[in-house]
Write an enzyme that holds these catalytic residues in place. Sequence first.
Site, PDB file in Angstrom:
ATOM      1  N   ARG A 195       0.610  -1.187  -0.243  1.00  0.00           N
ATOM      2  CA  ARG A 195       0.048   0.055  -0.708  1.00  0.00           C
ATOM      3  C   ARG A 195       0.875   1.227  -0.192  1.00  0.00           C
ATOM      4  O   ARG A 195       2.361   1.563   0.305  1.00  0.00           O
ATOM      5  CB  ARG A 195      -1.324   0.085   1.198  1.00  0.00           C
ATOM      6  CG  ARG A 195      -0.490  -0.011   2.381  1.00  0.00           C
ATOM      7  CD  ARG A 195      -0.951  -0.591   3.255  1.00  0.00           C
ATOM      8  NE  ARG A 195      -1.946  -1.867   3.182  1.00  0.00           N
ATOM      9  CZ  ARG A 195      -2.253  -2.937   4.110  1.00  0.00           C
ATOM     10  NH1 ARG A 195      -2.235  -2.216   5.014  1.00  0.00           N
ATOM     11  NH2 ARG A 195      -1.966  -4.246   4.095  1.00  0.00           N
ATOM     12  N   ASP A 249      -0.932   3.325   4.820  1.00  0.00           N
ATOM     13  CA  ASP A 249      -1.519   2.968   6.238  1.00  0.00           C
ATOM     14  C   ASP A 249      -1.460   3.899   7.332  1.00  0.00           C
ATOM     15  O   ASP A 249      -0.303   4.439   7.735  1.00  0.00           O
ATOM     16  CB  ASP A 249      -1.445   1.538   6.052  1.00  0.00           C
ATOM     17  CG  ASP A 249      -1.857   0.949   7.274  1.00  0.00           C
ATOM     18  OD1 ASP A 249      -3.080   1.169   7.178  1.00  0.00           O
ATOM     19  OD2 ASP A 249      -1.610  -0.018   7.645  1.00  0.00           O
ATOM     20  N   ASP A 264      -2.885   3.878  10.884  1.00  0.00           N
ATOM     21  CA  ASP A 264      -3.936   3.085  11.973  1.00  0.00           C
ATOM     22  C   ASP A 264      -3.800   4.041  13.171  1.00  0.00           C
ATOM     23  O   ASP A 264      -2.963   4.529  13.969  1.00  0.00           O
ATOM     24  CB  ASP A 264      -3.302   1.832  12.456  1.00  0.00           C
ATOM     25  CG  ASP A 264      -3.012   0.809  11.187  1.00  0.00           C
ATOM     26  OD1 ASP A 264      -3.987   0.667  10.512  1.00  0.00           O
ATOM     27  OD2 ASP A 264      -2.496  -0.106  11.030  1.00  0.00           O
TER      28      ASP A 264
END
Length: 171
Positions: free
Chosen positions: A94, A97, A99
């Site tokens: 990716r 990302d 989180d």
Amino acid sequence: MRTHAFIGFGANLGDPFATMPHVLKMLENLPETRLAACSSYYRSAPQGVNDPQPDYINAVIALDTGLSPQALLDALLCLESACGRRRTAVLAPRPLDLDLLLYGETVMQSPTLTLPHPRLHQRAFVLLPLAEIAPDLSIPGLGSLLTLLEKVKGQRIDKIQDIRPFGEGQP
């Protein structure tokens, strides 16, 4: 009232070093949100994948925010999408990302969000950068950050030359 939140940054496609300043600017522009700190960059191998992938570049970002946990998560997902993230497969490479790792002392589980992040205590690529900017942190329900770090010390993670994407003078 603002809450201290920690965001995990990761990317293994494109140019993560060019993506990070863009992400920091977008986070800074979120309503009721201020950047508090950002760790150095770290390089780590992808975990749990069978097919070869490039290594990840990781960091942890601290924010002070008035957004709710769900509103912050929604904003992070929008930022990922704006940077080219397409959720095609679990554990796929990716370009970005993000989180939501921690939101103050909040412990919650909903269909879309679990806090603290359910795997943060298993990941050196999260714990080591987090310890850099918040060494005395205790993770709700999991304990001391330094104790958790001991449990992942066998995972490969390399700090990248003290490069700090947020600037000098950080904790």
